[in-house]
Design a protein around this motif. Structure first.
Motif, short mmCIF file in Angstrom:
data_model
loop_
_atom_site.label_atom_id
_atom_site.label_comp_id
_atom_site.label_asym_id
_atom_site.label_seq_id
_atom_site.Cartn_x
_atom_site.Cartn_y
_atom_site.Cartn_z
N GLN A 162 51.70 48.58 42.07
CA GLN A 162 52.30 47.42 41.42
C GLN A 162 51.56 47.05 40.14
OE1 GLN A 162 52.38 43.90 43.88
NE2 GLN A 162 53.70 42.77 42.48
N ASN A 163 50.24 47.05 40.20
CA ASN A 163 49.44 46.72 39.02
C ASN A 163 49.56 47.79 37.94
OD1 ASN A 163 48.62 44.43 40.33
ND2 ASN A 163 46.51 45.06 40.64
N GLU A 176 40.79 46.85 38.45
CA GLU A 176 41.80 46.02 39.11
C GLU A 176 43.21 46.53 38.78
OE1 GLU A 176 43.55 43.25 41.49
OE2 GLU A 176 41.41 43.76 41.36
N THR A 177 43.43 46.89 37.53
CA THR A 177 44.74 47.39 37.11
C THR A 177 45.13 48.64 37.87
OG1 THR A 177 44.45 46.50 34.88
CG2 THR A 177 46.05 48.28 35.13
N ALA A 207 52.88 47.43 36.18
CA ALA A 207 52.87 46.30 35.25
C ALA A 207 52.19 46.68 33.93
CB ALA A 207 52.15 45.11 35.89
N TRP A 208 51.17 47.51 34.02
CA TRP A 208 50.40 47.93 32.83
C TRP A 208 51.15 48.98 32.03
CZ3 TRP A 208 46.74 52.43 32.48
CH2 TRP A 208 45.97 52.40 31.31
N SER A 265 46.44 49.34 42.46
CA SER A 265 47.69 49.40 43.23
C SER A 265 48.82 49.90 42.35
CB SER A 265 48.05 48.02 43.78
OG SER A 265 48.44 47.15 42.72
#
Length: 209
Positions: free
Chosen positions: A128-129, A122-123, A132-133, A126
């Motif tokens: 965006q993900n 999931e991370t 964020a990580w 995308s």
């Protein structure tokens, strides 16, 4: 003389104006940068890059996009911390190379790579993900660099007040590969009396026995 760890923690504060007549030595700057490079990261992927800017014209170009904060142009060295995007995708081939740095059988490397891709499905789905990580991890490196600087009696100020897209354009970044995480100027304070304010331990610590 270098400060002890506790002295460094007491010394460090978010410096608002640096003395633009003072320059950090190459030796001290390398000490600071090494603290960032050697910082821990999730799965050992080191999803960051540090741009070290001493070019005054480029600093001046960036400053309006950082809320016109004086730290940008008065600091000795402006470090731009970038968060990796493409480099942490399994299909880039780079995560496999990171795992291969450790001596282990090929099947074990494949196991870790599969675990990485599955656990972070999931991370990694995308930009965006991913941002964020990796940007969250970059703060580990930033924290270590600021403490390393304080040990040398050097000031810093982590800056999140910026127009991300405009700074990225000014730096001519390929945002498919790297995106702006943090602006981190280093230098020497103008006001030697600057004080650090923190909550009381009783407001921060909760011991569960």
């Amino acid at each position: 003389m270098d400060k002890s760890f506790q002295e460094a923690m007491d010394f460090r504060h978010a410096c608002k104006t640096f003395d633009d007549t003072k320059t950090i030595s190459d030796e001290d700057m390398n000490f600071i940068l090494e603290a960032g490079r050697k910082s821990p990261s999730s799965f050992g992927q080191e999803g960051w890059k540090f741009l070290i800017i001493t070019n005054e014209e480029l600093k001046a170009k960036i400053r309006p996009f950082c809320w016109d904060q004086p730290q940008i142009t008065t600091c000795s060295h402006l470090v731009i911390i970038l968060a990796a995007i493409d480099a942490v995708r399994p299909e880039s081939g780079l995560p496999a190379k990171r795992f291969a740095r450790r001596e282990m059988p090929k099947e074990k490397q494949d196991f870790y790579l599969n675990l990485y891709a599955t656990h972070l499905k999931e991370t990694l789905s995308s930009e965006q993900n991913i941002y964020a990580w990796t940007s969250k991890q970059s703060y580990i490196a930033a924290g270590n660099m600021m403490t390393a600087a304080a040990i040398k009696g050097i000031d810093s100020c982590p800056i999140e007040g910026f127009e991300k897209e405009n700074v990225e354009k000014a730096l001519e970044l390929d945002t498919r590969k790297w995106q702006l995480s943090l602006v981190l100027p280093f230098g020497y304070r103008v006001n030697p009396q600057s004080t650090q304010m923190r909550l009381e331990p009783s407001e921060v610590f909760e011991f569960i026995k």
